[in-house]
Design an enzyme around this catalytic site. Structure first.
Site, PDB file in Angstrom:
ATOM      1  N   GLU A  35      29.006 -87.018  87.787  1.00  0.00           N
ATOM      2  CA  GLU A  35      27.656 -87.365  87.923  1.00  0.00           C
ATOM      3  C   GLU A  35      28.520 -89.677  88.136  1.00  0.00           C
ATOM      4  O   GLU A  35      27.722 -89.833  89.150  1.00  0.00           O
ATOM      5  CB  GLU A  35      26.969 -87.633  86.577  1.00  0.00           C
ATOM      6  CG  GLU A  35      24.952 -87.977  87.241  1.00  0.00           C
ATOM      7  CD  GLU A  35      24.761 -87.447  86.641  1.00  0.00           C
ATOM      8  OE1 GLU A  35      23.535 -87.322  86.179  1.00  0.00           O
ATOM      9  OE2 GLU A  35      24.912 -86.844  84.595  1.00  0.00           O
ATOM     10  N   ASP A  36      29.042 -90.070  86.964  1.00  0.00           N
ATOM     11  CA  ASP A  36      28.995 -91.460  87.653  1.00  0.00           C
ATOM     12  C   ASP A  36      30.280 -91.610  87.601  1.00  0.00           C
ATOM     13  O   ASP A  36      30.373 -92.975  88.537  1.00  0.00           O
ATOM     14  CB  ASP A  36      29.835 -91.862  85.631  1.00  0.00           C
ATOM     15  CG  ASP A  36      28.377 -91.418  84.396  1.00  0.00           C
ATOM     16  OD1 ASP A  36      27.285 -90.442  85.128  1.00  0.00           O
ATOM     17  OD2 ASP A  36      28.839 -91.819  83.790  1.00  0.00           O
TER      18      ASP A  36
END
Length: 259
Positions: A26-27
């Protein structure tokens, strides 16, 4: 920090690895295939599960809270995903001072209404207590101050008393030939005390479990034997004995409580 919490909870190497990697997709845009190649399918599944749980939106309406909790557990076919998410949330709430006040309140409320109850359902009391206590000042700042000050006055005297009781209890148990046991003691968590004070009209005199001593033994029969030793040395308060061995709590918790 997420991985560290998982290690402290005694989780296995795959869960701890997934804890380290849980934000990687996600990051920082790490590809699924990269995780699969380097860490295997099981760890990838856990990381994807945590990412999926991150998309569940909390709207703050209490009627949705229960269904969201159920969804939370159901969405992850693997209970390890929920435990990683709880450890991640613990770190989020430990660093809450670095986000905007609006976000602080939303995250703290979500922690009290969803994450702490899920930790309790799973029987992870340590996480439940920490999550609640860290979220408490952001959701109920005034009440937090009151409870914090009340407990501060009581804590020192209670800890001294607990140490004394712990020593004399160990002696009594040794006299009865009971040597295979562990004891630990604690002062009540702030948020837990707040909830109880609310139920008791803020009368501190009605709270009997600000301090507690825990005795852990290998067998059920020894629990009842030790209860007998305790009651022959300290008079129990009438109506204050709870047998959660015969009637275990919904999350599987079993012990005997006496006051």
């Amino acid at each position: 920090n997420t991985a560290r919490t998982l290690a402290e909870l005694g989780m296995g190497p795959k869960t701890i690895s997934a804890g380290l990697l849980h934000d990687s997709i996600e990051d920082v845009g790490i590809k699924n295939t990269t995780i699969r190649e380097q860490f295997g399918d099981d760890i990838l599944r856990l990381v994807l599960g945590v990412t999926k749980l991150g998309t569940l939106k909390y709207r703050g309406l209490s009627r949705h809270t229960e269904s969201l909790r159920k969804l939370f557990v159901a969405t992850s076919q693997d209970i390890r995903v929920v435990i990683i998410k709880l450890a991640d949330r613990l770190h989020n709430i430990q660093t809450l001072e670095y986000v905007s006040p609006e976000k602080q309140r939303r995250i703290a409320l979500e922690t009290l209404e969803i994450y702490a109850p899920v930790a309790e359902r799973l029987g992870i009391g340590r996480l439940k207590g920490e999550l609640e206590d860290l979220a408490f000042p952001y959701v109920y700042p005034k009440e937090y101050e009151v409870v914090h000050n009340l407990l501060k006055q009581k804590s020192k005297e209670n800890l001294k008393h607990l140490e004394k009781v712990n020593k004399s209890l160990k002696k009594e148990l040794a006299k009865q030939g009971i040597t295979n046991f562990e004891t630990s003691y604690r002062i009540k968590h702030l948020y837990s005390l707040f909830r109880k004070l609310e139920r008791k009209n803020w009368d501190m005199e009605k709270i009997h479990d600000i301090s507690a001593l825990r005795i852990v033994v290998p067998t059920v029969s020894e629990c009842y034997k030790i209860l007998g030793v305790i009651h022959s040395n300290w008079r129990p308060l009438p109506g204050k004995i709870k047998d959660y061995i015969a009637f275990e709590k919904p999350n599987g918790y079993q012990s005997i409580h006496t006051t």
